[in-house]
Scaffold this motif. Sequence first.
Motif, PDB file in Angstrom:
ATOM      1  N   LYS A  88       8.296  -5.924  -8.842  1.00 56.25           N
ATOM      2  CA  LYS A  88       8.072  -6.428  -7.483  1.00 56.25           C
ATOM      3  C   LYS A  88       8.596  -5.446  -6.437  1.00 56.25           C
ATOM      4  O   LYS A  88       7.883  -5.057  -5.508  1.00 56.25           O
ATOM      5  N   SER A  89       9.872  -5.076  -6.562  1.00 56.63           N
ATOM      6  CA  SER A  89      10.484  -4.206  -5.559  1.00 56.63           C
ATOM      7  C   SER A  89       9.835  -2.828  -5.547  1.00 56.63           C
ATOM      8  O   SER A  89       9.669  -2.210  -4.486  1.00 56.63           O
ATOM      9  N   THR A  90       9.432  -2.341  -6.720  1.00 59.53           N
ATOM     10  CA  THR A  90       8.735  -1.047  -6.780  1.00 59.53           C
ATOM     11  C   THR A  90       7.407  -1.127  -6.038  1.00 59.53           C
ATOM     12  O   THR A  90       7.038  -0.200  -5.302  1.00 59.53           O
ATOM     13  N   SER A  91       6.691  -2.225  -6.203  1.00 63.21           N
ATOM     14  CA  SER A  91       5.412  -2.406  -5.492  1.00 63.21           C
ATOM     15  C   SER A  91       5.621  -2.391  -3.983  1.00 63.21           C
ATOM     16  O   SER A  91       4.862  -1.743  -3.242  1.00 63.21           O
ATOM     17  N   ILE A  92       6.651  -3.105  -3.516  1.00 57.71           N
ATOM     18  CA  ILE A  92       6.950  -3.138  -2.087  1.00 57.71           C
ATOM     19  C   ILE A  92       7.333  -1.754  -1.590  1.00 57.71           C
ATOM     20  O   ILE A  92       6.871  -1.304  -0.526  1.00 57.71           O
ATOM     21  N   SER A  93       8.158  -1.044  -2.340  1.00 56.32           N
ATOM     22  CA  SER A  93       8.594   0.296  -1.934  1.00 56.32           C
ATOM     23  C   SER A  93       7.416   1.254  -1.814  1.00 56.32           C
ATOM     24  O   SER A  93       7.387   2.115  -0.929  1.00 56.32           O
ATOM     25  N   LEU A  94       6.417   1.111  -2.680  1.00 54.35           N
ATOM     26  CA  LEU A  94       5.223   1.949  -2.593  1.00 54.35           C
ATOM     27  C   LEU A  94       4.427   1.648  -1.327  1.00 54.35           C
ATOM     28  O   LEU A  94       3.954   2.555  -0.646  1.00 54.35           O
ATOM     29  N   LEU A  95       4.271   0.365  -1.007  1.00 56.38           N
ATOM     30  CA  LEU A  95       3.531  -0.008   0.197  1.00 56.38           C
ATOM     31  C   LEU A  95       4.267   0.397   1.467  1.00 56.38           C
ATOM     32  O   LEU A  95       3.642   0.632   2.503  1.00 56.38           O
ATOM     33  N   LEU A  96       5.593   0.472   1.378  1.00 54.12           N
ATOM     34  CA  LEU A  96       6.388   0.907   2.535  1.00 54.12           C
ATOM     35  C   LEU A  96       6.448   2.427   2.645  1.00 54.12           C
ATOM     36  O   LEU A  96       6.961   2.950   3.637  1.00 54.12           O
ATOM     37  N   GLY A  97       5.956   3.140   1.635  1.00 56.03           N
ATOM     38  CA  GLY A  97       6.019   4.596   1.667  1.00 56.03           C
ATOM     39  C   GLY A  97       7.388   5.145   1.333  1.00 56.03           C
ATOM     40  O   GLY A  97       7.661   6.325   1.570  1.00 56.03           O
ATOM     41  N   LEU A  98       8.262   4.307   0.762  1.00 56.36           N
ATOM     42  CA  LEU A  98       9.606   4.773   0.412  1.00 56.36           C
ATOM     43  C   LEU A  98       9.585   5.620  -0.860  1.00 56.36           C
ATOM     44  O   LEU A  98      10.464   6.462  -1.064  1.00 56.36           O
ATOM     45  N   ILE A  99       8.614   5.364  -1.739  1.00 65.88           N
ATOM     46  CA  ILE A  99       8.414   6.163  -2.936  1.00 65.88           C
ATOM     47  C   ILE A  99       6.930   6.448  -3.080  1.00 65.88           C
ATOM     48  O   ILE A  99       6.099   5.818  -2.422  1.00 65.88           O
ATOM     49  N   ARG A 100       6.584   7.398  -3.936  1.00 72.79           N
ATOM     50  CA  ARG A 100       5.195   7.779  -4.173  1.00 72.79           C
ATOM     51  C   ARG A 100       4.760   7.351  -5.569  1.00 72.79           C
ATOM     52  O   ARG A 100       5.560   7.393  -6.517  1.00 72.79           O
ATOM     53  N   PRO A 101       3.494   6.962  -5.746  1.00 70.87           N
ATOM     54  CA  PRO A 101       3.019   6.616  -7.085  1.00 70.87           C
ATOM     55  C   PRO A 101       2.821   7.863  -7.942  1.00 70.87           C
ATOM     56  O   PRO A 101       2.535   8.943  -7.427  1.00 70.87           O
ATOM     57  N   ASP A 102       2.964   7.689  -9.253  1.00 71.38           N
ATOM     58  CA  ASP A 102       2.652   8.764 -10.191  1.00 71.38           C
ATOM     59  C   ASP A 102       1.173   8.760 -10.544  1.00 71.38           C
ATOM     60  O   ASP A 102       0.641   9.753 -11.054  1.00 71.38           O
ATOM     61  N   GLY A 103       0.521   7.663 -10.303  1.00 72.46           N
ATOM     62  CA  GLY A 103      -0.910   7.539 -10.527  1.00 72.46           C
ATOM     63  C   GLY A 103      -1.462   6.447  -9.632  1.00 72.46           C
ATOM     64  O   GLY A 103      -0.737   5.563  -9.197  1.00 72.46           O
ATOM     65  N   GLY A 104      -2.764   6.507  -9.328  1.00 64.43           N
ATOM     66  CA  GLY A 104      -3.349   5.538  -8.412  1.00 64.43           C
ATOM     67  C   GLY A 104      -2.966   5.846  -6.980  1.00 64.43           C
ATOM     68  O   GLY A 104      -2.444   6.918  -6.674  1.00 64.43           O
ATOM     69  N   ARG A 105      -3.173   4.862  -6.082  1.00 69.33           N
ATOM     70  CA  ARG A 105      -2.847   5.101  -4.679  1.00 69.33           C
ATOM     71  C   ARG A 105      -2.375   3.827  -3.995  1.00 69.33           C
ATOM     72  O   ARG A 105      -2.713   2.716  -4.402  1.00 69.33           O
ATOM     73  N   ALA A 106      -1.596   4.014  -2.942  1.00 69.08           N
ATOM     74  CA  ALA A 106      -1.125   2.929  -2.080  1.00 69.08           C
ATOM     75  C   ALA A 106      -1.682   3.154  -0.684  1.00 69.08           C
ATOM     76  O   ALA A 106      -1.723   4.290  -0.203  1.00 69.08           O
ATOM     77  N   GLU A 107      -2.107   2.075  -0.040  1.00 77.18           N
ATOM     78  CA  GLU A 107      -2.661   2.159   1.311  1.00 77.18           C
ATOM     79  C   GLU A 107      -2.035   1.099   2.201  1.00 77.18           C
ATOM     80  O   GLU A 107      -1.772  -0.019   1.758  1.00 77.18           O
ATOM     81  N   LEU A 108      -1.827   1.467   3.455  1.00 71.73           N
ATOM     82  CA  LEU A 108      -1.337   0.553   4.475  1.00 71.73           C
ATOM     83  C   LEU A 108      -2.254   0.698   5.670  1.00 71.73           C
ATOM     84  O   LEU A 108      -2.330   1.776   6.274  1.00 71.73           O
TER      85      LEU A 108
END
Length: 304
Positions: free
Chosen positions: A47-67
């Motif tokens: 859960k927290s990793t998903s939120i951190s990706l959407l906040l741009g606090l961390i980067r994914p190793d695969g796939g993409r996050a968009e806001l």
Amino acid sequence: MHTSSDVVARLCGVVKRYGHLTALDGVDLVLQRGELLAVLGPNGAGKSTSISLLLGLIRPDGGRAELFGMDPQQIDARRRIGVMLQSAMLPLTLRVGELLRLVASYYPNPRTLEESAALAGVTDLLQRPYGKLSGGQQRRVQFALALCGRPELVFLDEPTVGMDIDARRKLWSAMRALVAEGCSVVLTTHYLEEAEALAQRVVVMAKGRVLSEGSVDALRAQVPLARIRCVTDLDATAVSTWPQVTSAEREGVRLRISTGAPENVLRRLLEADASLCELEVQRAGLAEAFTELTREENAEQEAA
């Protein structure tokens, strides 16, 4: 099918690893405009990793996050969100009103101080130093900071931890007010009754994957369990051995039974105890659905 204008945040096939640990394993997640989405899962679910990706606090190793269709680290995307994380390092000596004015100044069209304070229920705290507040009061102030910029999307990570029941109910009311304004909300919580009361859609995660998503009613429907409560002298241990009874336990003079076939169990109860009374039957709640979904995931993992 969601149009691009409907979607405010998205994870597409996201993978995130920390060394040999895979925190997220191909997660897809979509948040629509004006929606309150509850993300549930046990500790370590992602859960927290998903939120951190959407906040741009961390980067994914695969796939993409968009806001808002942008990279979450872009300032134009970040100016449209509010955030309340599980912990916050705020200046302890500043008064609450000073903190609200400072954070509001970062946004192009913030709420007034009075509006933010009223919505979060901190009007009586404006002149008090943040460091002198109780834990529950500090959480209310953090909520005020999350909404003071008039965001289009708010992330709330375990927002009601440390709050008493009255404060929690007031925060629920404020969340509903945000959604009524068209604001989207991502809520992570361990209080399943909170998700059941607030969420239009629920995502259940475990071990870095999405197990299920849908409305609260849709998740309940996946678990064919019902609860039966009644006043009876029947022995709980004996009832627990009946066919199609999942569990039976005593609550004072009442017997509480979980079953996937309530009609059959009800017939046998009435046959076994003609004096049975105060009979109640309820379908499975979100708590039972969550427990069953995560139990099935653990069983599959152990079998593999």
